[in-house]
Scaffold this active site. Structure first.
Site, PDB file in Angstrom:
ATOM      1  N   GLN A 185     -37.879  -2.811  45.144  1.00 29.99           N
ATOM      2  CA  GLN A 185     -37.210  -1.751  44.388  1.00 29.99           C
ATOM      3  C   GLN A 185     -35.733  -1.714  44.768  1.00 29.99           C
ATOM      4  O   GLN A 185     -35.290  -0.925  45.597  1.00 29.99           O
ATOM      5  CB  GLN A 185     -37.889  -0.391  44.657  1.00 29.99           C
ATOM      6  CG  GLN A 185     -37.355   0.763  43.826  1.00 29.99           C
ATOM      7  CD  GLN A 185     -37.762   0.720  42.364  1.00 29.99           C
ATOM      8  OE1 GLN A 185     -38.211  -0.294  41.867  1.00 29.99           O
ATOM      9  NE2 GLN A 185     -37.602   1.826  41.668  1.00 29.99           N
TER      10      GLN A 185
ATOM     11  N   HIS B 230     -41.799  -2.101  44.338  1.00 28.97           N
ATOM     12  CA  HIS B 230     -41.866  -3.188  43.366  1.00 28.97           C
ATOM     13  C   HIS B 230     -41.000  -2.731  42.204  1.00 28.97           C
ATOM     14  O   HIS B 230     -41.249  -1.669  41.626  1.00 28.97           O
ATOM     15  CB  HIS B 230     -43.311  -3.439  42.934  1.00 28.97           C
ATOM     16  CG  HIS B 230     -43.495  -4.674  42.102  1.00 28.97           C
ATOM     17  ND1 HIS B 230     -44.734  -5.120  41.676  1.00 28.97           N
ATOM     18  CD2 HIS B 230     -42.597  -5.580  41.623  1.00 28.97           C
ATOM     19  CE1 HIS B 230     -44.590  -6.225  40.969  1.00 28.97           C
ATOM     20  NE2 HIS B 230     -43.303  -6.524  40.918  1.00 28.97           N
ATOM     21  N   LEU B 231     -39.990  -3.514  41.848  1.00 29.25           N
ATOM     22  CA  LEU B 231     -38.957  -3.079  40.924  1.00 29.25           C
ATOM     23  C   LEU B 231     -39.544  -2.519  39.624  1.00 29.25           C
ATOM     24  O   LEU B 231     -40.317  -3.180  38.940  1.00 29.25           O
ATOM     25  CB  LEU B 231     -38.023  -4.246  40.606  1.00 29.25           C
ATOM     26  CG  LEU B 231     -36.846  -3.933  39.671  1.00 29.25           C
ATOM     27  CD1 LEU B 231     -35.962  -2.835  40.247  1.00 29.25           C
ATOM     28  CD2 LEU B 231     -36.034  -5.196  39.422  1.00 29.25           C
ATOM     29  N   HIS B 232     -39.137  -1.299  39.294  1.00 28.08           N
ATOM     30  CA  HIS B 232     -39.622  -0.662  38.072  1.00 28.08           C
ATOM     31  C   HIS B 232     -38.733   0.504  37.675  1.00 28.08           C
ATOM     32  O   HIS B 232     -38.059   1.111  38.493  1.00 28.08           O
ATOM     33  CB  HIS B 232     -41.064  -0.157  38.248  1.00 28.08           C
ATOM     34  CG  HIS B 232     -41.210   0.958  39.250  1.00 28.08           C
ATOM     35  ND1 HIS B 232     -41.127   0.756  40.620  1.00 28.08           N
ATOM     36  CD2 HIS B 232     -41.411   2.295  39.093  1.00 28.08           C
ATOM     37  CE1 HIS B 232     -41.290   1.905  41.248  1.00 28.08           C
ATOM     38  NE2 HIS B 232     -41.451   2.861  40.344  1.00 28.08           N
ATOM     39  N   PHE B 233     -38.737   0.797  36.391  1.00 29.84           N
ATOM     40  CA  PHE B 233     -38.145   1.997  35.811  1.00 29.84           C
ATOM     41  C   PHE B 233     -39.282   2.833  35.232  1.00 29.84           C
ATOM     42  O   PHE B 233     -40.364   2.311  34.935  1.00 29.84           O
ATOM     43  CB  PHE B 233     -37.158   1.652  34.693  1.00 29.84           C
ATOM     44  CG  PHE B 233     -35.962   0.866  35.133  1.00 29.84           C
ATOM     45  CD1 PHE B 233     -34.734   1.477  35.328  1.00 29.84           C
ATOM     46  CD2 PHE B 233     -36.050  -0.515  35.340  1.00 29.84           C
ATOM     47  CE1 PHE B 233     -33.621   0.742  35.726  1.00 29.84           C
ATOM     48  CE2 PHE B 233     -34.948  -1.258  35.731  1.00 29.84           C
ATOM     49  CZ  PHE B 233     -33.727  -0.623  35.929  1.00 29.84           C
TER      50      PHE B 233
END
Length: 439
Positions: A204, A241-244
């Site tokens: 993230q 964990h990369l997210h929008f």
């Protein structure tokens, strides 16, 4: 090392373990139709191929854009249709449409929602809050462990420049597609997660390409009530964990109604302003000649904050034309024991939605007693002090400029006086404590 205990938000039905670990899902041949190698081979999912929008259009351009097909079906037919399909299949933990919601009387119209289902039957978990950049940990819960039934569609740039939809497209694992998935603990109708390049297993942390993808999604939706949000680690992101996140709310966010003062005109026509008379100090980036120009400036600012270990939240509004950047220090103050016990008892985690004015409350008592003064008091604890905020601004402007900047010095002089007056007006209401982010 600073840590806080909070009830983690469950975004997937496979997020079972209280510590975020799920050892069973990593077993080959798990049979749960997940997104890992044991189940993903030869799988297919819908694919929405969006047209790359280069120019940041004005209001008239937006009206023309939203009147054309197929952007309208994407908004109403695809995302909401697929989301409603998951409702009918019973994939959500509760019915968000049954949650009580009201607009709190006052100048800003803060929005209160009673959402008791978001934290029921969950024990508090420890989260480290003094390190914005942390490595991805495969053994922790991540979005490759969600079920394929929780994924709505793939979201990719069109190869021929035209919007296309493929209802049953192969998953190109080697090129790590972007996924849009449901949040099984929704705040509002249509609450989804945008997961860039999912199989790269990115932590993230913001980057230019991922922010540009989020801006494209906002522009493609073409609806002013569809916003995307981002929480950094240390600013109430709980999954590294990369997210929008994104959802529809058919009313203005209070932060969108806050006055601003222009600070500078940056490369590519991007205008930078400062929030005034709002409990959380922040910057607003708007317009730009292209989405890439806006993405370049805002991502550089975010990366600057990350590299300086400053937690922050981002709100993408106005169909991708407006981005709010909000450094914060609530979790750090909480870890240091500097937050009032009465505020902690509310169990409100001031992430991007709460900071923007959509207060998700977990106790009936807090909902019944919701007031603008109470909302202001909580959010004032989130904000950096004026002195620290100016220090952070200096870091940001150093990172995003290279001498080609038109700073309005008169505006800078005026903002100091206005800001001082504005925050003193709410001193009695908020009774806030200032905060310095430790690095």
């Amino acid at each position: 090392m600073l840590r806080i205990k909070r009830v983690p938000t469950v975004v997937s039905n496979y997020q079972k373990d209280e510590n975020g670990e799920d050892s069973n899902r990593s077993t080959p041949g798990c049979g749960r139709n997940c997104l890992q190698n044991c189940c993903i081979q030869d799988s297919k999912l819908p694919l929405y191929a969006f047209k790359r929008v280069t120019k940041v259009g004005g209001k008239e351009d937006l009206l023309l854009h939203t009147s054309k097909e197929p952007p309208l079906p994407f908004l109403h037919s695809l995302l909401l249709g697929e989301w409603e399909d998951r409702v009918q299949r019973g994939l959500f933990r509760y019915d968000v449409t049954a949650c009580e919601t009201k607009v709190i009387p006052g100048e800003y119209g803060f929005i209160a929602q009673l959402n008791e289902g978001r934290h029921l039957k969950k024990r508090p978990t420890e989260f480290r809050v003094d390190k914005v950049l942390q490595p991805f940990e495969e053994n922790k819960f991540n979005f490759t462990k969600v079920g394929q039934e929780e994924v709505l569609f793939q979201f990719e740039a069109s190869e021929d420049g035209q919007v296309q939809f493929f209802p049953n497209a192969p998953i190109d694992i080697d090129n790590s597609p972007n996924f849009v998935a449901i949040n099984v603990s929704p705040i509002e109708y249509g609450h989804v997660l945008l997961i860039p390049r999912i199989f790269e297993c990115l932590p993230q942390r913001m980057d230019r390409e991922s922010l540009l993808l989020a801006l494209h999604m906002a522009a493609e939706a073409g609806n002013q009530y569809f916003r995307l949000g981002y929480n950094s680690l240390g600013a109430f992101a709980t999954i590294n964990h990369l997210h929008f996140q994104a959802y529809y709310l058919a009313m203005p966010f209070p932060i969108e109604k806050a006055p601003t003062v222009k600070l500078a005109s940056l490369n590519g026509g991007v205008k930078t302003s400062k929030l005034l008379n709002y409990p959380v100090r922040g910057l607003v980036f708007e317009d730009g000649d292209t989405l890439e120009d806006l993405s370049n400036i805002v991502s550089a600012a975010c990366i600057c904050l990350q590299n300086n270990n400053i937690p922050y939240n981002v709100l993408i509004a106005d169909c991708g034309r407006q981005v709010f950047l909000l450094p914060q220090c609530y979790a750090e103050k909480q870890a240091l024991g500097e937050v009032n016990a009465e505020l902690l008892d509310t169990q409100v985690n001031p992430a991007v939605w709460e900071i923007s004015g959509h207060m998700v409350l977990k106790r009936k008592k807090d909902y019944d007693e919701a007031s603008e003064a109470n909302a202001w008091r909580l959010l004032a604890e989130v904000s950096l002090s004026e002195e620290r905020f100016e220090e952070v601004n200096a870091l940001i402007f150093e990172a995003i400029t290279s001498g080609e900047i038109d700073i309005n010095t008169q505006c800078l002089d005026e903002v100091d006086a206005i800001t001082s007056s504005a925050h003193s007006d709410h001193a009695k209401m908020a009774d806030s404590q200032e905060c310095v982010v430790l690095q």
